[in-house]
Design a protein around this motif. Sequence first.
Motif, PDB file in Angstrom:
ATOM      1  N   GLY A  47     -11.876   4.443 -18.320  1.00 20.78           N
ATOM      2  CA  GLY A  47     -13.050   5.086 -18.890  1.00 20.78           C
ATOM      3  C   GLY A  47     -13.347   6.425 -18.266  1.00 20.78           C
ATOM      4  N   TYR A  48     -13.126   6.540 -16.976  1.00 16.80           N
ATOM      5  CA  TYR A  48     -13.362   7.820 -16.305  1.00 16.80           C
ATOM      6  C   TYR A  48     -12.374   8.867 -16.806  1.00 16.80           C
TER       7      TYR A  48
ATOM      8  N   THR B 189     -11.063   3.973 -13.126  1.00 14.23           N
ATOM      9  CA  THR B 189     -10.948   3.238 -14.382  1.00 14.23           C
ATOM     10  C   THR B 189     -10.468   4.130 -15.523  1.00 14.23           C
TER      11      THR B 189
ATOM     12  N   THR C  97     -18.924   5.549 -15.064  1.00 12.49           N
ATOM     13  CA  THR C  97     -17.521   5.129 -15.083  1.00 12.49           C
ATOM     14  C   THR C  97     -16.908   5.394 -13.712  1.00 12.49           C
TER      15      THR C  97
ATOM     16  N   MET D 177     -16.314   0.663 -19.058  1.00 18.00           N
ATOM     17  CA  MET D 177     -15.379   1.538 -18.335  1.00 18.00           C
ATOM     18  C   MET D 177     -13.986   1.484 -18.931  1.00 18.00           C
TER      19      MET D 177
ATOM     20  N   PHE E  38     -19.904   7.928 -24.099  1.00 13.43           N
ATOM     21  CA  PHE E  38     -20.069   7.107 -22.896  1.00 13.43           C
ATOM     22  C   PHE E  38     -21.541   7.127 -22.508  1.00 13.43           C
TER      23      PHE E  38
END
Length: 470
Positions: free
Chosen positions: A380-381, A378, A374, A346, A370
Amino acid sequence: MQKPSLRKIGSLTKLVLADFKFMALGGGREIGANSFYYGFDGHGILVDAGLHPEKTGWAAFPAIQSLQGAKIDEFLVTHAHTDHLGAVPFVLQSNPNVPIYATSETIELSKIMLLNSAGLLPKQHPQEVLDALPMYQSAALEETFAKMIPLELGGSRTFDGGKIKVTYYPSGHILGAAGILIEHDGRRIFHTGDTSLHAQRIIGGAKLPDGPIDVLISESTNGVVDAYLTHSREKELERLTQTINETVAAEGSVLIPVFALGKLQEVLMMVSDAMRDGKIPKVPIFTGGMGRKISAVYDQFLKSRSRTNETDLTSDVEQQELPRRDALFGGKYFREPSIVLAASGMMQDGTPSYFLAQRWLRLANFAICFVGYTDPRTPGYVVSHAVKDTRVRFGSMKRDIPVRCKIERFRFSAHGRREELLEIVRRLQPKQVVLTHGDEKAISAFGELILENFPEMKVSAPEVGKWYGY
């Protein structure tokens, strides 16, 4: 007909019975700090104790204080992910003599994961919390590891003078992960843990007890939609190989953010298979850090009942060491096409994938892939949903950066897809289903699906810190 709301689902069984009571100390209507208490005629079993990855202070720990003196006689751990394992030392501070049971695989992985959790605590919590956590010190952790008692997949133990029987079943998900059947006074309760019926590359699918059972405590991670109905694992792998081929052909490198436990090992073997079969070019693969230590444990347990086979070693895959933080930006993956498997999945602030993404995004011929969930909170999202030719800021960054690289999202979940979770309900035919380990949207959607298919069943979603009886 109006579908049931989470409020209705959650209110079905808010009743305490004398012989069996249940409490979610974490993981009720959320994912994180997962911990669940089962009480049988005054005998208490705690299942898991995790840390919440997105909370700080005492809110990140299970609500042990809600037990209000109810004793813990045994402590069962389902698997070694931090959201199920990370608070084990915290629980032991108030319950120093409770025996801890886990599979041998989980015990070995715990020696890596808990040391990592202890190292991260100063970055995540205020000093007054750290001062109250002596069990996370190295010497105390070693004592904890020495106290852990193996309970293997397929094995059983009896407690409370033989009145309670506990059996561990392979749950899929990661190495050594277990679902737990608890039998007491004619009642059968099955706790799925994190589970998946489908096999992954290294880890096989879950095994279930014979039905019917009385109560099913089920995870609900993928309860909203079943993307696999349109995006099978095979199709997703085809898409991933296509993205890698296009990126390498453009003289770029591919960054794949992965969780060090589970996802790294799975993706490493999938990429290796594709290279061996000529589906993608043979380019350097970079891995590093804690993930390599975890891979060594995977290789140690070739005969684990978790695995799909007894032969595949991650160490047989040629890998180059991912540089440490100060040298990350000098890696040769910026000069020649490569595949980089970097924690965290993430892109948590301060991890290799977080730092690498800040340069990766600027390079038009590069790609970020990815391969798992995620959390919306975060970095990562934010990155996984960034739009090309815009600007983005994530984590603790002070300014926006341009988005020029290709960004793709794939579904290689280690959790059961929604239809799999429904299949578990169908096979076990419980009288009562208790939904945990999912956000409110996922739990509500999955609860509605269960009631549509099995209108005679009761479905509940426990709130953290409240007693329930079934």
